[in-house]
Scaffold this active site. Structure first.
Site, short mmCIF file in Angstrom:
data_model
loop_
_atom_site.label_atom_id
_atom_site.label_comp_id
_atom_site.label_asym_id
_atom_site.label_seq_id
_atom_site.Cartn_x
_atom_site.Cartn_y
_atom_site.Cartn_z
CG HIS A 284 -1.63 8.74 3.49
ND1 HIS A 284 -1.77 7.37 3.57
CD2 HIS A 284 -1.35 9.14 4.75
CE1 HIS A 284 -1.57 6.96 4.81
NE2 HIS A 284 -1.30 8.03 5.56
NE ARG B 227 -3.48 2.55 2.35
CZ ARG B 227 -3.79 3.28 3.40
NH1 ARG B 227 -3.52 2.83 4.63
NH2 ARG B 227 -4.38 4.44 3.26
CE1 TYR C 208 -0.67 1.77 13.21
CE2 TYR C 208 -2.64 3.01 12.60
CZ TYR C 208 -1.39 2.50 12.27
OH TYR C 208 -0.87 2.69 11.02
CG ASN D 162 -5.88 2.76 8.39
OD1 ASN D 162 -5.96 1.79 7.63
ND2 ASN D 162 -5.42 3.93 7.99
CD GLU E 76 -2.35 3.50 8.02
OE1 GLU E 76 -2.06 3.86 9.20
OE2 GLU E 76 -2.53 4.30 7.10
CD GLU F 10 -5.45 7.01 9.65
OE1 GLU F 10 -4.96 8.06 10.11
OE2 GLU F 10 -5.06 5.87 10.01
#
Length: 504
Positions: A146, A100, A334, A332, A401, A192
């Protein structure tokens, strides 16, 4: 049973790092895609070379260095504009299915506008990169935006705060589909939007640094969604038949774990998720803003004496334009937070946090990432995947991600191996136990990069980058390796060789 190596070490190998770890022993399905990622502004450097224009992050970092942890800028970053062949070799060495990456808008149109022919040198750079990946059997997953908005668009009309951005982005997207469509089957329109809008136009901690909480962030949200939708329809009508690709938007979200089984804490969890993922996901998958978001912002706006909601309404035509603009769902993820019911903030507080209205914290017993900003709680991955499945009618899901940063620079980063082991194990549970339609996983990042407001302090790569060697900067201290880019830990090297098994 025949197997093939793709990415990351087998669960059995990972258990050797933590014998008490509880991980399942399933294999990823044969058609499951595993890859690595990064973005143009974070690795390319060459910020003003070969016709590239200035971006909002170039301006933000260089004019306001105090806003970046180490006062650095993306001028050089990992120098991937010049060293892209090394990057391709690293991706090849990892044996992944996909890579990506993102296209720098200002490298195609320096001022952002489609007023002249695309910048030939920028086009050549991406064509060479994409064709080299395809030649090695690596599928490019390409993000159009991005975060690196051409500065000219911010200066001229306020960037994502203005509806003018919608058609300008659509023009740029069409150009990319025309130029690179033969090489790309996976397109991401925008990465995002929560970070673009909340951090860029709400709190102002990210470029372009606009502080407009509860107003600018919501205006931005609407324009981002409309821009995404127009780009999606352009591909669908003009390019899909020929190129047979897929298009989606990437949305990020923490998991919000309810602090108790009490209804008010359960409701707080749902509300937090709807204000984070749902704010952008619901218009795309279900149509219109989430009901709880509309209701709360409208109520708090009215109580503050405003004539209309701070959240701009979506017209019937706009809802129709946005709804259904997805070929798969991207997430995404985390970290996770604990949430509980909370008191109502004063209506004069127009922040997103006040609009959500929950108590949000990281439990002390959960380990932290390198900077202490991310809590590590792997069950949150599985819980979030299930929430996405149930909220959006069981779509195909791709994790675009996931990863853990470190600020020590160590090559012996077993804590990051444990992170991947545990999060991937929860992905397998989601597939085999919960029947989540998860078809892909992407680790962030292929190599250390310029991590936005933390600069070169946050190290998150599969490969260590010696930024001293690349940039001459001295703030990272003494070197552990003479090579500018080195795999982390002997364990990582085994991961690169032996990687996660997939069942045929």
């Amino acid at each position: 049973m025949a197997c093939k190596s793709v990415l990351f070490v087998t669960l059995g190998f990972l258990l050797s790092f933590c014998s008490t770890a509880k991980v399942n022993k399933h294999f990823f399905p044969q058609n499951f895609k595993i890859g690595v990622a990064n973005a143009a502004a974070q690795i390319e450097g060459a910020w003003n070379e070969d016709g590239k224009g200035e971006t909002i992050w170039d301006r933000f970092a260089m004019s306001r260095p105090e806003r970046i942890f180490d006062h650095s800028s993306p001028q050089v970053a990992a120098d991937s504009y010049h060293k892209w062949r090394e990057d391709v070799e690293m991706v090849k060495e990892m044996g992944v299915d996909h890579y990506r990456l993102s296209i720098a808008w200002a490298r195609i149109y320096p001022d952002g506008y489609k007023t002249e022919e695309p910048n030939a040198k920028g086009v050549a750079y991406y064509k060479n990169l994409l064709r080299s990946l395809r030649a090695l059997g690596i599928e490019p997953m390409v993000t159009l935006y991005h975060w690196d908005l051409p500065q000219k668009l911010q200066d001229d009309f306020g960037g994502w705060l203005s509806p003018k951005i919608v058609d300008i982005f659509a023009d740029y997207a069409r150009t990319c589909f025309e130029l690179f469509g033969d090489e790309v089957k996976w397109w991401i329109t925008i990465n995002e939007p929560k970070q673009i809008c909340e951090a860029g136009y709400g709190t102002g901690v990210f470029a372009p640094g606009i502080v407009s909480p509860g107003v600018g962030n919501y205006k931005c949200a609407k324009n981002v969604l409309l821009a995404h939708a127009k780009a999606y329809h352009i591909y669908d009508k003009e390019f899909r038949k020929k190129n047979q690709g897929k298009v989606a938007i990437v949305i990020d979200s923490n998991w919000s774990e309810p602090a108790s089984a009490k209804p008010e804490d359960q409701e707080a969890s749902e509300r937090a998720l709807q204000f984070t993922y749902g704010l952008y996901g619901n218009p795309v998958f279900n149509g219109d803003w989430p009901a709880v978001v509309k209701e709360r912002v409208a109520q708090r706006s009215k109580q503050a004496g405003l004539k209309e909601s701070r959240l701009p309404a979506l017209t019937k035509e706009e809802i129709k334009l946005i709804k259904g603009t997805h070929d798969f769902l991207c997430i995404n993820h985390y970290t996770s937070h604990m949430v509980s019911a909370w008191y109502e903030a004063p209506v004069t507080d127009t922040s997103l946090t006040a609009d959500i209205g929950v108590n949000d914290w990281m439990p002390k017993e959960w380990p932290r990432g390198g900077e202490g900003w991310f809590s590590v709680w792997a069950p949150g991955m599985r819980k979030l995947l299930n929430w996405l499945k149930n909220t959006y009618n069981n779509p195909e899901i791709v994790i675009t991600e996931n990863g853990l940063s470190d600020n020590t620079g160590t090559l012996e980063d077993d804590h990051r191996i444990n992170y991947y082991r545990d999060y991937l194990s929860n992905c397998l549970d989601a597939i085999y136990i919960d029947n989540v339609n998860l078809t892909g996983y992407t680790a962030w990042s292929i190599l250390d990069d310029w991590e936005w407001s933390t600069g070169y302090h946050s190290l998150i790569g599969m490969y260590k980058v010696d930024f001293n060697d690349l940039t001459g900067l001295g703030f990272l201290g003494s070197l552990l390796h003479t090579s500018p880019k080195s795999p982390r830990t002997a364990a990582w090297q085994k991961i690169l060789e032996n990687v996660y098994i997939k069942q045929k």
